[in-house]
Design a protein around this motif. Sequence first.
Motif, PDB file in Angstrom:
ATOM      1  N   LYS A  32       0.849  -1.366  -0.012  1.00 35.31           N
ATOM      2  CA  LYS A  32      -0.429  -0.330   0.192  1.00 35.31           C
ATOM      3  C   LYS A  32       0.793   1.392   0.199  1.00 35.31           C
ATOM      4  O   LYS A  32       0.400   2.080   0.595  1.00 35.31           O
ATOM      5  CB  LYS A  32      -1.076   0.466   1.224  1.00 35.31           C
ATOM      6  N   ILE A  33       2.174   1.131  -0.726  1.00 37.08           N
ATOM      7  CA  ILE A  33       3.017   2.275  -0.429  1.00 37.08           C
ATOM      8  C   ILE A  33       2.938   3.581  -1.217  1.00 37.08           C
ATOM      9  O   ILE A  33       2.778   4.395  -1.492  1.00 37.08           O
ATOM     10  CB  ILE A  33       3.862   1.943  -0.458  1.00 37.08           C
ATOM     11  N   GLY A  34       2.061   3.456  -2.354  1.00 37.95           N
ATOM     12  CA  GLY A  34       1.388   4.079  -3.173  1.00 37.95           C
ATOM     13  C   GLY A  34       0.164   4.698  -2.336  1.00 37.95           C
ATOM     14  O   GLY A  34       0.338   5.672  -2.342  1.00 37.95           O
ATOM     15  N   ILE A  39      -1.651   9.888  -0.046  1.00 38.58           N
ATOM     16  CA  ILE A  39      -1.293  10.852   1.214  1.00 38.58           C
ATOM     17  C   ILE A  39      -0.747  12.123   1.646  1.00 38.58           C
ATOM     18  O   ILE A  39      -1.053  13.206   2.170  1.00 38.58           O
ATOM     19  CB  ILE A  39      -2.139  10.071   2.539  1.00 38.58           C
ATOM     20  N   THR A  40       0.915  11.419   1.820  1.00 40.87           N
ATOM     21  CA  THR A  40       1.930  12.252   2.262  1.00 40.87           C
ATOM     22  C   THR A  40       1.636  13.631   1.276  1.00 40.87           C
ATOM     23  O   THR A  40       1.813  14.631   1.922  1.00 40.87           O
ATOM     24  CB  THR A  40       3.191  11.783   2.520  1.00 40.87           C
ATOM     25  N   ARG A  45       1.328  16.517   5.102  1.00 42.33           N
ATOM     26  CA  ARG A  45       1.099  16.241   6.838  1.00 42.33           C
ATOM     27  C   ARG A  45       1.713  14.986   6.872  1.00 42.33           C
ATOM     28  O   ARG A  45       1.376  13.926   6.936  1.00 42.33           O
ATOM     29  CB  ARG A  45      -0.053  15.931   7.709  1.00 42.33           C
ATOM     30  N   PRO A  46       3.654  15.121   6.756  1.00 46.24           N
ATOM     31  CA  PRO A  46       4.016  13.421   7.498  1.00 46.24           C
ATOM     32  C   PRO A  46       3.010  13.221   8.864  1.00 46.24           C
ATOM     33  O   PRO A  46       3.375  11.698   8.490  1.00 46.24           O
ATOM     34  CB  PRO A  46       5.621  13.758   7.637  1.00 46.24           C
ATOM     35  N   ILE A  47       2.571  13.213   9.660  1.00 48.50           N
ATOM     36  CA  ILE A  47       2.498  12.056  10.982  1.00 48.50           C
ATOM     37  C   ILE A  47       1.146  11.269  10.202  1.00 48.50           C
ATOM     38  O   ILE A  47       0.775  10.591  10.943  1.00 48.50           O
ATOM     39  CB  ILE A  47       1.600  13.866  12.154  1.00 48.50           C
ATOM     40  N   LEU A  48       0.774  12.387   9.033  1.00 48.73           N
ATOM     41  CA  LEU A  48      -0.381  10.826   8.506  1.00 48.73           C
ATOM     42  C   LEU A  48       0.249   9.781   8.012  1.00 48.73           C
ATOM     43  O   LEU A  48      -0.673   9.469   8.063  1.00 48.73           O
ATOM     44  CB  LEU A  48      -1.697  11.852   7.412  1.00 48.73           C
ATOM     45  N   LEU A 132      -9.574   9.160   6.126  1.00 51.26           N
ATOM     46  CA  LEU A 132      -8.359   9.863   5.293  1.00 51.26           C
ATOM     47  C   LEU A 132      -8.465   9.797   4.323  1.00 51.26           C
ATOM     48  O   LEU A 132      -7.632  11.249   4.043  1.00 51.26           O
ATOM     49  CB  LEU A 132      -7.085   8.761   6.125  1.00 51.26           C
ATOM     50  N   TYR A 133      -9.114   8.780   3.569  1.00 53.80           N
ATOM     51  CA  TYR A 133      -8.302   8.630   1.819  1.00 53.80           C
ATOM     52  C   TYR A 133      -9.323  10.248   1.442  1.00 53.80           C
ATOM     53  O   TYR A 133      -8.662  10.545   0.547  1.00 53.80           O
ATOM     54  CB  TYR A 133      -9.034   7.424   1.477  1.00 53.80           C
ATOM     55  N   ILE A 134     -10.455  10.011   2.008  1.00 59.28           N
ATOM     56  CA  ILE A 134     -11.092  11.548   1.366  1.00 59.28           C
ATOM     57  C   ILE A 134     -10.828  12.449   1.498  1.00 59.28           C
ATOM     58  O   ILE A 134     -10.622  13.684   1.279  1.00 59.28           O
ATOM     59  CB  ILE A 134     -12.736  11.277   2.033  1.00 59.28           C
TER      60      ILE A 134
END
Length: 194
Positions: A32-34, A39-40, A45-48, A132-134
């Motif tokens: 799921k790295i894509g 998202i990043t 926001r790297p915390i996500l 999170l995706y939305i």
Amino acid sequence: MLKVIDRYIIRELISGILFISGAIAIVIVTTKIGDVVRITTYTQRPILILNLIALIISVNLNLIVPVAFLSSVTGTFMRLSADSEIVGINSLGIPTKRLLKTTLLLATIIFAIMTLVNFYLIPLANRSLEGLYIYATIKKKNLGIEPYKFSELGENIIIYATEASDNLIKNLVIINRKDKSISNVIYAREGKLS
């Protein structure tokens, strides 16, 4: 009361379960790295990333834990057999059934925990992952709509446009597949993002 042999078997099984679960979780996250990169990139926001990784692992716990338990039991008993520890345990007067009872006790505990996880944690993680995706899609400029490409918003909405700027989309087609019995297609010369 747990004897020394029971604690030994439980310790070996739990360490195997944790190690194998970690390895499987790493494999699942790398597939799921894509999504992690998307998202990043979208949100800046790297915390996500940590949030997304935790949600991906939580959603797949019902796959990870049973495989890890089976592999741990197999590996532990193969190692005990290869090192002739089972023969040594039997020579002390401890029957092999004792080892199996300890393993079944641990399996019952894991079954109870996984039942609660399946009923409560996984549905919550699925909703959070969808949110999170939305959120990431909304934070991206143009909602991720690229000109002359079909863009998917969520699972059921597809958008095609010939031009997309920060707040205006031109010549767009929106396909809504939420209701499978009705074909919902909207054609518009232009639309605004909100």
